[in-house]
Design a protein around this motif. Sequence first.
Motif, PDB file in Angstrom:
ATOM      1  N   GLN A 198      12.887  -8.407  -8.957  1.00 20.71           N
ATOM      2  CA  GLN A 198      11.983  -7.699  -8.059  1.00 20.71           C
ATOM      3  C   GLN A 198      10.541  -8.204  -8.216  1.00 20.71           C
ATOM      4  OE1 GLN A 198      12.343  -5.283  -5.564  1.00 20.71           O
ATOM      5  NE2 GLN A 198      10.183  -5.843  -5.320  1.00 20.71           N
ATOM      6  N   PRO A 199       9.960  -8.797  -7.168  1.00 24.84           N
ATOM      7  CA  PRO A 199       8.575  -9.267  -7.249  1.00 24.84           C
ATOM      8  C   PRO A 199       7.570  -8.114  -7.206  1.00 24.84           C
ATOM      9  CG  PRO A 199       9.455  -9.675  -5.063  1.00 24.84           C
ATOM     10  CD  PRO A 199      10.594  -9.169  -5.884  1.00 24.84           C
ATOM     11  N   VAL A 200       6.436  -8.305  -7.875  1.00 25.58           N
ATOM     12  CA  VAL A 200       5.404  -7.270  -7.941  1.00 25.58           C
ATOM     13  C   VAL A 200       4.037  -7.882  -7.666  1.00 25.58           C
ATOM     14  CG1 VAL A 200       6.736  -5.968  -9.652  1.00 25.58           C
ATOM     15  CG2 VAL A 200       4.938  -7.532 -10.412  1.00 25.58           C
ATOM     16  N   VAL A 201       3.131  -7.034  -7.226  1.00 31.13           N
ATOM     17  CA  VAL A 201       1.733  -7.409  -7.006  1.00 31.13           C
ATOM     18  C   VAL A 201       0.864  -6.439  -7.791  1.00 31.13           C
ATOM     19  CG1 VAL A 201      -0.137  -7.635  -5.324  1.00 31.13           C
ATOM     20  CG2 VAL A 201       2.182  -8.345  -4.710  1.00 31.13           C
ATOM     21  N   THR A 202      -0.061  -6.951  -8.579  1.00 31.24           N
ATOM     22  CA  THR A 202      -0.900  -6.098  -9.414  1.00 31.24           C
ATOM     23  C   THR A 202      -2.154  -5.667  -8.662  1.00 31.24           C
ATOM     24  OG1 THR A 202      -0.163  -7.390 -11.316  1.00 31.24           O
ATOM     25  CG2 THR A 202      -1.994  -5.897 -11.663  1.00 31.24           C
ATOM     26  N   HIS A 203      -2.511  -4.389  -8.789  1.00 33.13           N
ATOM     27  CA  HIS A 203      -3.725  -3.855  -8.181  1.00 33.13           C
ATOM     28  C   HIS A 203      -4.679  -3.344  -9.248  1.00 33.13           C
ATOM     29  CE1 HIS A 203      -2.313  -2.944  -3.779  1.00 33.13           C
ATOM     30  NE2 HIS A 203      -2.268  -4.217  -4.088  1.00 33.13           N
ATOM     31  N   GLY A 204      -5.944  -3.734  -9.106  1.00 36.62           N
ATOM     32  CA  GLY A 204      -7.013  -3.177  -9.917  1.00 36.62           C
ATOM     33  C   GLY A 204      -7.873  -2.297  -9.028  1.00 36.62           C
TER      34      GLY A 204
ATOM     35  N   GLU B  80       8.039  -6.039  -1.793  1.00 37.01           N
ATOM     36  CA  GLU B  80       7.392  -6.130  -3.099  1.00 37.01           C
ATOM     37  C   GLU B  80       6.968  -4.742  -3.577  1.00 37.01           C
ATOM     38  OE1 GLU B  80       5.267 -10.465  -3.210  1.00 37.01           O
ATOM     39  OE2 GLU B  80       4.291  -8.957  -1.955  1.00 37.01           O
ATOM     40  N   LEU B  81       6.803  -4.602  -4.876  1.00 39.49           N
ATOM     41  CA  LEU B  81       6.250  -3.396  -5.469  1.00 39.49           C
ATOM     42  C   LEU B  81       4.831  -3.675  -5.929  1.00 39.49           C
ATOM     43  CD1 LEU B  81       9.175  -2.125  -7.753  1.00 39.49           C
ATOM     44  CD2 LEU B  81       8.618  -1.415  -5.417  1.00 39.49           C
TER      45      LEU B  81
END
Length: 466
Positions: free
Chosen positions: A62-68, A83-84
């Motif tokens: 499962q691909p993910v994208v990081t948020h700040g 994506e998550l």
Amino acid sequence: MQSLLNDIQKVVGTQGILTGDDVTQRNVDWLRGESCQAAAIVRPADTDQLAAVMALCHAANQPVVTHGGLTGLVHGGRAAPDELVISLERMTAIEELDTLAGTMTVQAGVPLQKAQEAAEAQGWQFPLDLGARGSCTIGGTIATNAGGIRVIRYGMMRQQVLGLEAVLADGTVISSLNRMLKNNAGYDLKHLFIGSEGTLGIVTRAVLRLQPRMTSEETALIAVPSFEALSHLLALMRQKLGGNLSAFEAIWQNHYRLLTVDSGRHTPPLPAEYPYYVIAEAQGIDEEQDAKLFNSTLESAFEQSLVSDAVVTQSEGQRRAIWAIREDIEGLLAEFSPLFTFDISLPIERMARYVEDLEASLAARWPDTGRMVVFGHLGDGNLHVSITVGRDDTETRQAIERLVYAPLAVLGGSISAEHGIGLEKRDYLGLSRSPQEIALMRTLKQALDPKHLLNRHKVLNGAYHQ
């Protein structure tokens, strides 16, 4: 997907996962207002939870994208429906502030301004500073190796990080929370993650290097008659003020006039008739002597005809009013719509010609609608270019990007000074990095994230060829 989300919820709890409207109501790009399209937003409360989540995602491919803080400008937070998003918004603790060693250990979701205020309360300062200080996070500034207005004195974010902790794509925790300035025990692994834009690992905690708090601050807005004088003024202030020079921000007349006279958004402290302006700032520890040194430096600049006019602030309110002109991105959005923004660097001696050539190219391509303003961190070779041509579509964007980026390869410049690559600049990476460098980047990506689950398609996905 639902089975995976159920397993993730068991790790982070019901408050640790958002779905449906709670996802789409969030913007992933504050400049363009794009809503989040991810399948869900996962909000771990600590490193252990994130490690468990990433282990589950790795097993499920499962691909993910990081948020700040989502203050970036290169679409680094954009996520596809399959994506998550991993948001570190719940990891906001300042865990320790060591007043003896001058270090601060924080979680990645801590806003930059919160870190600054915590350091100041203990007689120290965290020197990294940028306009988005209230929203951007420590993890985000590490992931993008943020710069800001004080790079000339303190360096980029990379120079402020002593150690960090990160979670890899498979859930492995790399905890290298070094507190020492000197540590040559093998590879310094923190540099793998600083500036990697979340493509090699997700930063969760960091040990930050603090600096002594400065008790004096001198700020001036300076009008300069030519770019040659501008570069000589920088050299003079560096020589006379030494380490006290903490900011040297250049503003082209088009930017200054737009945000003062033309828009009426700010009262111009100086007439808008000069070709260049500078916000110069010096910090020290002796208010009386520092003021004398600052003023004598300005007098020397006047005597050498490097300065046409200047105003030295006499209060914090005046100082903020001057900086507000420089930091008014909302004003640019209001006046330049649709807005195309660029963050580039190049040798100082080549800046004036580059800007002139770019203005000419823009006028030739869009004679009736093309407009451009420029400002930047001159002391570290960084320019911010804002352009509008009255329309925003793929063909127009690519045409403008080529006008801005193509000359940089010849000039020895970079397509990204401090904002990163993300999706927006990915196809132009070959203008600033050699094939060998890009190949090594791919090797690192393959080694640390062989399934390409972390911020996939960001930074690396082919290179631009003229």
